[in-house]
Design a protein around this motif. Sequence first.
Motif, PDB file in Angstrom:
ATOM      1  N   GLU A 172       0.815  -1.212   0.000  1.00  0.00           N
ATOM      2  CA  GLU A 172       0.000   0.000   0.000  1.00  0.00           C
ATOM      3  C   GLU A 172       0.852   1.267   0.000  1.00  0.00           C
ATOM      4  O   GLU A 172       0.453   2.293  -0.549  1.00  0.00           O
ATOM      5  N   ASN A 173       2.034   1.199   0.606  1.00  0.00           N
ATOM      6  CA  ASN A 173       2.876   2.382   0.718  1.00  0.00           C
ATOM      7  C   ASN A 173       3.962   2.457  -0.341  1.00  0.00           C
ATOM      8  O   ASN A 173       4.774   3.384  -0.323  1.00  0.00           O
ATOM      9  N   SER A 174       3.978   1.492  -1.259  1.00  0.00           N
ATOM     10  CA  SER A 174       5.040   1.464  -2.263  1.00  0.00           C
ATOM     11  C   SER A 174       5.028   2.730  -3.131  1.00  0.00           C
ATOM     12  O   SER A 174       6.083   3.187  -3.583  1.00  0.00           O
ATOM     13  N   ALA A 175       3.845   3.311  -3.337  1.00  0.00           N
ATOM     14  CA  ALA A 175       3.770   4.532  -4.153  1.00  0.00           C
ATOM     15  C   ALA A 175       4.469   5.707  -3.474  1.00  0.00           C
ATOM     16  O   ALA A 175       4.894   6.653  -4.148  1.00  0.00           O
ATOM     17  N   ASN A 176       4.561   5.674  -2.149  1.00  0.00           N
ATOM     18  CA  ASN A 176       5.215   6.765  -1.420  1.00  0.00           C
ATOM     19  C   ASN A 176       6.732   6.606  -1.355  1.00  0.00           C
ATOM     20  O   ASN A 176       7.429   7.523  -0.914  1.00  0.00           O
ATOM     21  N   LEU A 177       7.230   5.440  -1.758  1.00  0.00           N
ATOM     22  CA  LEU A 177       8.665   5.172  -1.653  1.00  0.00           C
ATOM     23  C   LEU A 177       9.360   5.682  -2.913  1.00  0.00           C
ATOM     24  O   LEU A 177       9.637   4.932  -3.846  1.00  0.00           O
ATOM     25  N   GLN A 178       9.642   6.970  -2.915  1.00  0.00           N
ATOM     26  CA  GLN A 178      10.202   7.622  -4.087  1.00  0.00           C
ATOM     27  C   GLN A 178      11.700   7.877  -3.981  1.00  0.00           C
ATOM     28  O   GLN A 178      12.342   8.238  -4.964  1.00  0.00           O
ATOM     29  N   SER A 179      12.251   7.713  -2.792  1.00  0.00           N
ATOM     30  CA  SER A 179      13.670   8.007  -2.601  1.00  0.00           C
ATOM     31  C   SER A 179      14.374   6.834  -1.945  1.00  0.00           C
ATOM     32  O   SER A 179      13.750   5.983  -1.293  1.00  0.00           O
ATOM     33  N   GLU A 180      15.677   6.816  -2.122  1.00  0.00           N
ATOM     34  CA  GLU A 180      16.491   5.763  -1.520  1.00  0.00           C
ATOM     35  C   GLU A 180      16.369   5.776   0.003  1.00  0.00           C
ATOM     36  O   GLU A 180      16.306   4.739   0.644  1.00  0.00           O
ATOM     37  N   GLY A 181      16.319   6.971   0.580  1.00  0.00           N
ATOM     38  CA  GLY A 181      16.209   7.091   2.030  1.00  0.00           C
ATOM     39  C   GLY A 181      14.939   6.468   2.570  1.00  0.00           C
ATOM     40  O   GLY A 181      14.938   5.848   3.641  1.00  0.00           O
ATOM     41  N   GLN A 182      13.831   6.620   1.851  1.00  0.00           N
ATOM     42  CA  GLN A 182      12.567   6.033   2.286  1.00  0.00           C
ATOM     43  C   GLN A 182      12.621   4.504   2.257  1.00  0.00           C
ATOM     44  O   GLN A 182      12.124   3.840   3.163  1.00  0.00           O
ATOM     45  N   VAL A 183      13.216   3.955   1.193  1.00  0.00           N
ATOM     46  CA  VAL A 183      13.305   2.489   1.077  1.00  0.00           C
ATOM     47  C   VAL A 183      14.219   1.925   2.155  1.00  0.00           C
ATOM     48  O   VAL A 183      13.905   0.906   2.783  1.00  0.00           O
ATOM     49  N   VAL A 184      15.349   2.593   2.387  1.00  0.00           N
ATOM     50  CA  VAL A 184      16.259   2.148   3.454  1.00  0.00           C
ATOM     51  C   VAL A 184      15.548   2.202   4.798  1.00  0.00           C
ATOM     52  O   VAL A 184      15.730   1.326   5.658  1.00  0.00           O
ATOM     53  N   TYR A 185      14.701   3.193   4.978  1.00  0.00           N
ATOM     54  CA  TYR A 185      13.927   3.316   6.228  1.00  0.00           C
ATOM     55  C   TYR A 185      13.014   2.100   6.415  1.00  0.00           C
ATOM     56  O   TYR A 185      12.924   1.545   7.514  1.00  0.00           O
ATOM     57  N   VAL A 186      12.360   1.678   5.341  1.00  0.00           N
ATOM     58  CA  VAL A 186      11.499   0.493   5.417  1.00  0.00           C
ATOM     59  C   VAL A 186      12.327  -0.754   5.730  1.00  0.00           C
ATOM     60  O   VAL A 186      11.909  -1.617   6.509  1.00  0.00           O
ATOM     61  N   PHE A 187      13.526  -0.850   5.127  1.00  0.00           N
ATOM     62  CA  PHE A 187      14.430  -1.958   5.468  1.00  0.00           C
ATOM     63  C   PHE A 187      14.704  -1.975   6.968  1.00  0.00           C
ATOM     64  O   PHE A 187      14.652  -3.021   7.620  1.00  0.00           O
ATOM     65  N   LYS A 188      15.009  -0.800   7.500  1.00  0.00           N
ATOM     66  CA  LYS A 188      15.350  -0.691   8.917  1.00  0.00           C
ATOM     67  C   LYS A 188      14.165  -1.028   9.817  1.00  0.00           C
ATOM     68  O   LYS A 188      14.340  -1.510  10.943  1.00  0.00           O
ATOM     69  N   LEU A 189      12.964  -0.778   9.337  1.00  0.00           N
ATOM     70  CA  LEU A 189      11.778  -1.082  10.130  1.00  0.00           C
ATOM     71  C   LEU A 189      11.631  -2.581  10.375  1.00  0.00           C
ATOM     72  O   LEU A 189      11.356  -3.014  11.503  1.00  0.00           O
ATOM     73  N   PHE A 190      11.827  -3.369   9.309  1.00  0.00           N
ATOM     74  CA  PHE A 190      11.444  -4.778   9.374  1.00  0.00           C
ATOM     75  C   PHE A 190      12.593  -5.782   9.359  1.00  0.00           C
ATOM     76  O   PHE A 190      12.452  -6.872   9.914  1.00  0.00           O
ATOM     77  N   SER A 191      13.723  -5.444   8.750  1.00  0.00           N
ATOM     78  CA  SER A 191      14.786  -6.439   8.596  1.00  0.00           C
ATOM     79  C   SER A 191      15.348  -6.985   9.911  1.00  0.00           C
ATOM     80  O   SER A 191      15.733  -8.164   9.953  1.00  0.00           O
ATOM     81  N   PRO A 192      15.379  -6.204  11.027  1.00  0.00           N
ATOM     82  CA  PRO A 192      15.901  -6.796  12.267  1.00  0.00           C
ATOM     83  C   PRO A 192      15.062  -7.962  12.795  1.00  0.00           C
ATOM     84  O   PRO A 192      15.535  -8.722  13.646  1.00  0.00           O
ATOM     85  N   PHE A 193      13.826  -8.110  12.291  1.00  0.00           N
ATOM     86  CA  PHE A 193      12.924  -9.119  12.838  1.00  0.00           C
ATOM     87  C   PHE A 193      12.721 -10.322  11.914  1.00  0.00           C
ATOM     88  O   PHE A 193      11.915 -11.206  12.217  1.00  0.00           O
ATOM     89  N   LEU A 194      13.431 -10.362  10.808  1.00  0.00           N
ATOM     90  CA  LEU A 194      13.224 -11.446   9.844  1.00  0.00           C
ATOM     91  C   LEU A 194      13.505 -12.805  10.465  1.00  0.00           C
ATOM     92  O   LEU A 194      12.775 -13.777  10.222  1.00  0.00           O
ATOM     93  N   ARG A 195      14.551 -12.906  11.266  1.00  0.00           N
ATOM     94  CA  ARG A 195      14.856 -14.170  11.939  1.00  0.00           C
ATOM     95  C   ARG A 195      13.820 -14.511  13.005  1.00  0.00           C
ATOM     96  O   ARG A 195      13.500 -15.678  13.229  1.00  0.00           O
TER      97      ARG A 195
END
Length: 274
Positions: A172-195
Motif C-alpha cells: 500500500e505504501n510502495s507509491a510513497n517510496l520515491q527516494s532511496e532514504g525512504q526504502v532504506v527506512y522500510v528496510f530498517k523497520l522490518f529487517s531486524p525481525f526477519l529471523r
Amino acid sequence: MSPQFVSYVTGEGEGWEVGRGYYGELLNRLNDALKEGAEVMGHVNWRYNEFTNPVCMMLYLASIELLTLPPPPSGGDPTLHRATIGSHLVEAALSSRNTAIYNTLGLLFTVLPFSFSKAVFTRVSEVLADTSHFHGGASWSSTARGVLLLVHSFLHHCKNDAVDYIPEFVTENSANLQSEGQVVYVFKLFSPFLRQWDRNINTRKQILYALYQVMFTMLSECTVTNPDLFVDFMYFIKYVFVGDEFKGLLERHLPTLPTHVASKLRFCGVEKSE
C-alpha cells in the motif's frame, strides 16, 4: 486504573469526555507500575490467581479500561473509535521521548485487538508520505527516528495479526517510496525481525516479496545512488531466506534494470543445481 475511569464506571463521572492528556497519563502510570512489578501487587497470592504475574494483571486492567472508554458524543463506528484511541496512544508515547514508554506501549498492544495497534502502521505511513523526513541515505528527521524506535518496540512484542499485515502495508505504501532514504527506512523497520519470524514463514516470504518489488522499481527508475546496497540485500534474502523461490520475479525484472545493475544480479536467479 485511572481515577477518571473509576469515576466513570461507578456513575460519578457521567458525561466524561476523554482528553488527549489522559493517554499519556495512562502510559506513564502503566510504565511505572511495570517497573515496580511485584511491589505494586505485593498483597496478591499469585498461586491462586488467574494471572501468572503482576505484569500480566496490570496489562489486563489497562486493556479493559481502554476497551470500555466512552465513545465520542457524536458516536460513530466502533472500529474507528478504537483506531482513534490507538492513534492517541501512539502520539502520547512519541511525545514522551522515553523509549521505556515505547516498550510499555508495545506490551499493551499485545493484549488489545489489532484495530488499536494498527495505528502504529498508520503513523509510519504518515512519515513515509512526508519526504521532508528523509535527507538521503540513512539520514532522517528526529520524528522518523522516534517512529522507528517505536515500531521496533512494537514488533518485538507484537502478535501474528500485526506481522500478517506487513506485506499489505508495504504494498500500500510502495507509491510513497520515491527516494532511496525512504526504502532504506522500510528496510530498517522490518529487517531486524526477519529471523524472529521463523514461525511466520509464509508471511515473511510475502514481506520479502513485497520488498523485492520495491527494490526493483527503484533500480529500474535509475534513482538509486548506491545500487550495491539493494543488490547486496537481494542476495542476502536469497541465500538466507528464500533460495530460488523468487527466480521468476527476478527474470521478469532483469530486462528493465540498467545493464551494470542487471549484471550484478545475474547470479541471484541461478538455481542451486546450476
